[in-house]
Design a protein around this motif. Structure first.
Motif, short mmCIF file in Angstrom:
data_model
loop_
_atom_site.label_atom_id
_atom_site.label_comp_id
_atom_site.label_asym_id
_atom_site.label_seq_id
_atom_site.Cartn_x
_atom_site.Cartn_y
_atom_site.Cartn_z
N ARG A 1 7.92 17.86 -2.14
CA ARG A 1 7.92 16.90 -1.22
C ARG A 1 6.37 16.56 -1.15
O ARG A 1 5.88 15.29 -1.33
CB ARG A 1 8.16 17.39 0.12
CG ARG A 1 9.63 17.70 0.24
CD ARG A 1 10.42 16.51 0.47
NE ARG A 1 12.04 16.92 0.69
CZ ARG A 1 12.88 16.10 0.59
NH1 ARG A 1 12.61 14.90 -0.07
NH2 ARG A 1 14.19 16.48 0.76
N LEU A 2 5.29 17.33 -1.15
CA LEU A 2 4.02 16.99 -1.05
C LEU A 2 3.47 16.19 -2.15
O LEU A 2 2.91 15.16 -2.12
CB LEU A 2 3.06 18.21 -0.97
CG LEU A 2 1.75 17.99 -0.57
CD1 LEU A 2 1.70 17.23 0.97
CD2 LEU A 2 0.84 19.35 -0.55
N VAL B 1 8.13 6.48 0.96
CA VAL B 1 7.16 7.67 1.19
C VAL B 1 7.28 8.25 2.64
O VAL B 1 6.94 9.47 2.71
CB VAL B 1 5.78 7.16 1.28
CG1 VAL B 1 4.61 8.25 1.03
CG2 VAL B 1 5.39 6.71 -0.47
N TYR C 1 -4.28 4.78 3.11
CA TYR C 1 -2.98 5.42 2.29
C TYR C 1 -2.19 4.16 1.77
O TYR C 1 -1.98 4.29 0.26
CB TYR C 1 -2.16 6.05 3.39
CG TYR C 1 -0.88 6.84 2.17
CD1 TYR C 1 -1.24 7.92 1.69
CD2 TYR C 1 0.29 6.34 2.23
CE1 TYR C 1 -0.17 8.58 0.85
CE2 TYR C 1 1.48 6.52 1.51
CZ TYR C 1 1.29 8.03 0.87
OH TYR C 1 1.99 8.33 -0.12
N PRO C 2 -1.68 3.06 2.37
CA PRO C 2 -0.76 1.97 1.49
C PRO C 2 -1.58 1.41 0.59
O PRO C 2 -0.74 0.97 -0.42
CB PRO C 2 -0.68 1.00 2.62
CG PRO C 2 -0.74 1.81 4.03
CD PRO C 2 -1.82 2.77 3.77
N VAL D 1 11.75 13.64 -6.95
CA VAL D 1 12.01 14.79 -6.25
C VAL D 1 13.09 15.66 -7.00
O VAL D 1 14.27 14.86 -6.91
CB VAL D 1 12.15 14.50 -4.70
CG1 VAL D 1 12.41 15.59 -4.00
CG2 VAL D 1 10.96 13.58 -4.24
N ALA E 1 5.40 14.38 -3.72
CA ALA E 1 5.97 13.03 -3.88
C ALA E 1 5.17 11.72 -2.82
O ALA E 1 5.39 10.64 -2.91
CB ALA E 1 7.40 12.99 -3.65
N ILE E 2 4.38 12.35 -1.95
CA ILE E 2 3.74 11.78 -1.23
C ILE E 2 2.37 11.59 -1.72
O ILE E 2 1.38 10.71 -0.89
CB ILE E 2 3.87 11.98 0.20
CG1 ILE E 2 3.17 13.34 0.57
CG2 ILE E 2 5.01 11.89 0.78
CD1 ILE E 2 3.28 13.69 1.94
N PHE F 1 13.62 6.14 -1.12
CA PHE F 1 12.59 6.35 -2.15
C PHE F 1 11.13 6.42 -1.38
O PHE F 1 10.15 6.65 -1.84
CB PHE F 1 12.43 5.74 -3.40
CG PHE F 1 13.66 5.91 -4.27
CD1 PHE F 1 13.97 7.34 -4.83
CD2 PHE F 1 14.48 4.83 -4.35
CE1 PHE F 1 15.12 7.26 -5.73
CE2 PHE F 1 15.44 5.05 -5.22
CZ PHE F 1 16.00 6.02 -5.85
N TRP G 1 -1.79 3.83 -2.33
CA TRP G 1 0.03 3.86 -2.90
C TRP G 1 0.20 2.76 -3.86
O TRP G 1 0.63 2.83 -4.77
CB TRP G 1 1.02 4.01 -1.74
CG TRP G 1 2.45 3.76 -1.89
CD1 TRP G 1 3.21 4.98 -2.13
CD2 TRP G 1 3.20 2.61 -2.10
NE1 TRP G 1 4.34 4.47 -2.40
CE2 TRP G 1 4.55 3.30 -2.18
CE3 TRP G 1 2.99 1.32 -1.95
CZ2 TRP G 1 5.56 2.33 -2.47
CZ3 TRP G 1 3.98 0.42 -2.20
CH2 TRP G 1 5.42 0.85 -2.45
N ALA H 1 8.86 5.36 -6.01
CA ALA H 1 8.64 6.90 -5.80
C ALA H 1 7.49 7.04 -6.47
O ALA H 1 7.46 6.91 -7.84
CB ALA H 1 9.96 7.62 -6.01
N ILE H 2 6.69 8.00 -5.91
CA ILE H 2 5.57 8.45 -6.84
C ILE H 2 5.83 9.52 -7.58
O ILE H 2 5.39 9.42 -8.79
CB ILE H 2 4.31 8.91 -5.71
CG1 ILE H 2 3.88 7.53 -5.02
CG2 ILE H 2 3.06 9.47 -6.61
CD1 ILE H 2 2.93 8.14 -3.74
N MET I 1 7.50 1.37 1.57
CA MET I 1 7.17 2.71 2.08
C MET I 1 8.35 3.02 2.98
O MET I 1 8.47 4.36 3.42
CB MET I 1 5.73 2.76 2.89
CG MET I 1 4.73 2.26 1.81
SD MET I 1 3.08 2.93 2.26
CE MET I 1 2.85 2.70 3.98
N ILE J 1 4.27 -4.06 0.88
CA ILE J 1 4.04 -2.66 0.73
C ILE J 1 4.71 -1.80 1.61
O ILE J 1 5.42 -0.70 1.28
CB ILE J 1 2.41 -2.34 0.87
CG1 ILE J 1 1.83 -3.11 -0.45
CG2 ILE J 1 2.23 -1.08 0.94
CD1 ILE J 1 0.23 -3.09 -0.33
N MET K 1 9.32 16.41 4.22
CA MET K 1 8.81 17.56 4.20
C MET K 1 8.71 18.35 5.50
O MET K 1 8.34 19.35 5.49
CB MET K 1 7.07 16.99 3.84
CG MET K 1 6.29 17.92 3.20
SD MET K 1 4.92 17.43 2.83
CE MET K 1 3.93 17.14 4.27
#
Lengths: 652, 293
Positions: free
Chosen positions: B57-58, A494, B27-28, B48, B60-61, A492, B31, B44-45, A487, A483, A501
């Motif tokens: 950006r927000l 996060v 978070y992980p 972008v 995408a996370i 890509f 995700w 990627a969520i 990330m 994982i 950002m």
């Protein structure tokens, strides 16, 4: 004065049984070794005879060339002259052409030379792979890869293939043929002969005993002398049989070589290619293209053959010696009565041994034996290329350890300036120590901090936080690693999205050692703090609250309370946890192997991932075993030291 | 009253800190759920755009898929060989549990109840064996199991190795537990005419249920979660265990993150539940071992 060996327990019965057991062990295993050596010899001679035919065909093709109709004519002529070989196929890479084929189906409009069909692709692929091997060997000036291909088709047929080199020296094609190795009968050593080597000495000893020489000391000496003499005689006897077998086998090979020279000359004359002389030196070769070198231009070279046999017998003698030592120990064990005593103990405690045996046996087979075997391997240079050789042949002593431990070249001068040598042991050791210390520090501080917060009096939702914060520990760690690798993906991932950002630019995480270290540190920090948190929380909750009240009354501040009450109280629980997590982190294979993969250039490798890569990516088993043994020694030193530390803290 | 309310006020920053920290920690995991439920293979969520604003950006996370779909779960179990890999893991872990419990309970019982020559040596050797580094064992084990016994890419090879790796810990733990069962129980059973085997299976094992359960779960988790040995021993794709298979989805040049995420969730749920259920025993067992060690 005490006699070291209790001689009075030596009786005729025990000595005879001991001698019998020892001889059965040594002669029995020796006989089995002899049988398999002779079988191997026959198989080897047969395949070498076929390889010689392959060499002859290849030489013919190379003399004729891969251009016109002559190749096919030459192959047909050769196939007719040699009943043991066929069908023969000759492939040319240029134009993907079948230049010659003596297979029955390739006649009429299928006759060679022609373009290869789709069904014949395996022939082409095999040829190309041999070409790749040949070129890679030439490039490295070392025979690593197989230059000819030998496959067993069925009981007594072999399929062979070899690359063909053209006049300019490039690999232009390949010959593929099937051959029947000469029918050599294995010289089976007689079982009766071997049994005589067991029976005669035992009867002799029995006779001696009956004749009145039944004093313990005399019996012991007699059995020792009989054992050693018999094994020596057996060694000479079986060595002679092996020598005879090998000579006969080489005779067959030499005969085949002479036949092939004649056959090739006459075929070349028939197709009208003026060949000055046929040179058979590179016909008798091993799989890696190296000449065996026993047959010179003047036929079999007896001096070299005898030398080769002597080398083979010398290593056999060593093995027999080991067997002899085993037999001696068995004789002593039984003869001096230890076996009887052991049997007595086993019978008395049969229930306990019955319960322990299954676990003990599997542990011996799959833990202790591998452990000692691994240490033995560390003294050899075993690699994937010599696994079939006996360890005594590839014994290098402390060479591996010397290479690992005395290479202090942590920094290296290159044209780019001074750069760290990431493959160096001390670099990896240093990195492993940094990795362990930082991880444990992160784990302990985050875990302790959270525990202190969660321990706050009257905290709402505490059980929920506790369960949620424990999840990273509960997840299988290889999944965690994958994982986090996702990330940290540079495009890509996060984490780079978050950095962007806030106006930063995307980072290639695995390009410098420091950044790669950050990735593995955060992954391991994430999965290791819950353990420390749980341990600290448990310890914190067991501190009686009146301690703090008393301190408050005495006017101690928050910091002093922490320093003089909290820390000492949780120390007994925290120290073992830290010790344990040091070992865990030191051996945390999955995180490094799956997240950073040692990138860049092996700089973020820890000791055990490096050992794994040496073993399973470079296939240097001996070196990797030595590397692992060094790791074991480091852990052992640490274990001894931690034992002292825990004892010291228990004292407090 | 006033004291309580002041305490509640002072809790506010702590609560905020804990909530933020917990969200970051989870978070992980969120995700993975998000990728698994997205129905896509991308890691990627959200896509972008080429000139992204802070909001893009927000997005995408934020761990919330753009559309929900069970496709990843469905196809990882049906189209991919993953179902087979989970089966391999289940068989290996199940058999490891049975073998591990059998080997550890018998040996633990002998070490606890009988005094016999070699008892101390045996117990100490089990303890020392815990210090052998994995890679030092890996090479000889590979040679013995794969090259000599020819058990590469088979269930039985892995089962044998896994069952032995958990023996030492389990034997020590069980021995400690058996020691607490009073001898009088066995003696009275013997007077009633029970055979030694009956005493072991009818009296000792039922009394030691909690310890046997921990042994079983420990063996199961070894078999279910192990990665290196499985990756080294299992060459054939069809014989991969779930850990090796999950790595296969995202290792090298393969980028099937959707399958990986769905598979991870399927594989993790049983062990996470077991872990939460049993962590109390694990913690005490581990630290007790460390102090003794």
């Amino acid at each position: 004065m005490k006699v070291p060996v209790r001689l009075q327990s030596v009786t005729l019965r025990r000595v005879v049984i001991g001698l019998l057991a020892g001889l059965l062990l040594a002669v029995g295993l020796g006989w089995w070794m002899q049988v398999s050596a002779l079988e191997e010899m026959v198989r080897d001679a047969g395949s070498r005879a076929s390889v010689i035919s392959l060499g002859a065909v290849r030489a013919t093709v190379e003399a004729v060339g891969l251009e016109g109709q002559e190749t096919q004519a030459a192959m047909v002529a050769y196939d007719e002259a040699n009943p043991e070989v066929g069908p023969i196929r000759v492939v040319r890479f240029g134009g993907i052409r079948m230049m010659a084929s003596t297979a029955p189906e390739d006649s009429g409009d299928q006759a060679a030379p022609r373009k290869m069909t789709r069904e014949e692709k395996p022939f082409y692929d095999l040829g190309q792979s041999l070409r790749a091997n040949l070129e890679s060997n030439a490039g490295e000036a070392r025979a690593w890869k197989e230059e000819i291909d030998v496959q067993t088709l069925d009981a007594d047929r072999l399929a062979l293939a070899a690359p063909v080199v053209d006049a300019v020296g490039t690999v232009a094609g390949a010959v593929l043929l099937e051959a029947e190795p000469p029918a050599l009968r294995a010289l089976r050593p007689s079982l009766l002969g071997a049994l005589a080597f067991v029976g005669v000495p035992v009867l002799l000893l029995l006779g001696l005993g009956r004749l009145g020489a039944d004093r313990p000391f005399a019996l012991l000496v007699a059995s020792l002398v009989l054992l050693v003499a018999t094994l020596f005689a057996y060694g000479v006897y079986s060595g002679g049989a092996i020598r005879d077998g090998r000579r006969a086998a080489e005779g067959v090979v030499g005969e085949r070589l002479a036949q092939e020279v004649e056959r090739v000359s006459s075929v070349l004359v028939e197709v009208g290619v003026p060949a000055a002389d046929v040179d058979p030196t590179d016909w008798d070769i091993d799989r890696f293209g190296q000449p065996v070198g026993l047959h010179g231009s003047g036929g079999l070279d007896p001096v070299r053959l005898e030398a080769a046999i002597d080398t083979a017998l010398a290593s056999r003698r060593k093995l027999l010696m080991v067997l002899g030592v085993g037999a001696l120990m068995l004789l002593g064990f039984v003869g001096l009565g230890s076996a009887d005593r052991l049997a007595e103990i086993v019978v008395r405690h049969h229930l306990a041994y019955g319960y322990v045996t299954p676990a003990m046996a599997t542990m011996l087979l799959l833990v202790f034996f591998p452990f000692f075997y691994g240490i033995t391997l560390s003294f050899t240079n075993q690699s994937i290329y010599n696994t079939d050789q006996p360890l005594s042949e590839i014994w290098v002593g402390f060479e591996n350890y010397k290479t690992i431990l005395t290479d202090f070249e942590v920094y290296r001068e290159t044209e780019l300036g001074t750069t760290p040598n990431y493959q160096n042991f001390y670099w990896t050791l240093g990195f492993t120590i940094i990795w362990t210390v930082t991880n444990v520090a992160v784990g302990v501080s985050v875990g302790l901090l959270l525990a202190l917060i969660l321990n706050a009096k009257g905290l709402a939702l505490r059980p929920i936080y506790r369960v949620l914060l424990i999840l990273p520990w509960a997840m299988p760690n290889y999944i965690t690693a994958l994982i986090w690798k996702g990330m940290f993906h540079s495009q890509f991932g996060v984490i780079n999205q978050v950095i962007q950002m806030f106006g930063g630019s995307a980072i290639s995480w695995f390009d410098t050692p420091f950044r790669a270290f950050i990735t593995v540190l955060s992954t391991n920090g994430w999965l290791s703090f819950p353990f420390m948190m749980v341990i600290s929380l448990g310890a914190l909750q067991s501190i009686p609250s009146d301690l703090y009240e008393a301190a408050r009354v005495d006017g101690a501040g928050k910091l002093q309370q922490f320093r003089f009450i909290t820390l000492p109280s949780i120390k007994p629980a925290l120290v073992p946890a830290v010790i344990l997590s040091v070992v865990w982190t030191f051996n945390m294979f999955n995180i490094i192997y799956l997240v950073s993969e040692g990138q860049p250039g092996g700089s973020t490798e820890i000791l055990i991932t490096e050992a794994y890569k040496i073993a399973f990516e470079q296939y240097r088993y001996g070196y990797a075993a030595a590397y692992s043994t060094v790791i074991f020694l480091i852990l052992l030193v640490y274990g001894v030291w931690q034992n002292r530390v825990t004892r010291a803290t228990e004292g407090i | 009253m006033s004291i309580k309310s002041s305490e509640r006020v002072s809790q506010l920053p702590i609560q905020i800190f804990l909530i933020v920290f917990t969200i970051l920690t989870l978070y992980p995991i969120l995700w993975v759920f998000c990728i698994a439920l997205s129905g896509e293979q991308s890691l990627a969520i959200a896509e972008v755009p080429s000139n992204p604003t802070v909001l893009d950006r927000l997005r995408a996370i934020l761990p919330w898929p753009e559309q929900f779909s069970w496709d990843n779960f469905r196809s990882v179990m049906t189209e991919q060989p993953f179902g087979r890999w989970v089966l391999n893991s289940a068989v290996v872990a199940g058999a490891t549990t049975i073998a591990g419990v059998f080997l550890a309970t018998t040996a633990g019982y002998a070490f606890s109840r009988f005094r016999f020559p070699g008892r101390r040596t045996g117990l100490m050797s089990f303890l020392v064996s815990q210090m052998f580094p994995g890679t030092l064992m890996l090479i000889p084990l590979y040679i013995i199991v794969v090259q000599w016994l020819g058990l590469g890419s088979t269930w039985i090879g892995l089962i044998l190795v896994y069952a032995t790796t958990s023996i030492p810990f389990c034997v020590w733990m069980l021995k400690g537990y058996f020691d607490t069962i009073p001898l009088e129980l066995e003696e009275s059973a013997r007077i009633d005419g029970a055979t030694p085997l009956q005493i072991f299976t009818r009296i000792i094992l039922p009394l030691a249920k909690p310890a046997v359960a921990v042994t079983a779960l420990f063996s199961f988790m070894t078999g279910w979660n192990e990665f290196i040995l499985a990756a080294t021993f299992m060459d054939e794709e069809l014989m991969y265990t779930a850990p090796v298979g999950l790595r296969f989805f995202v290792g090298g040049y393969s980028q099937q993150w959707g399958y990986f995420a769905a598979g991870s969730i399927i594989v993790s749920i049983p062990v996470v539940l077991l872990f939460l259920f049993l962590q109390k025993y694990l913690v005490s067992g581990l630290t007790a071992g460390a102090v003794k060690g």
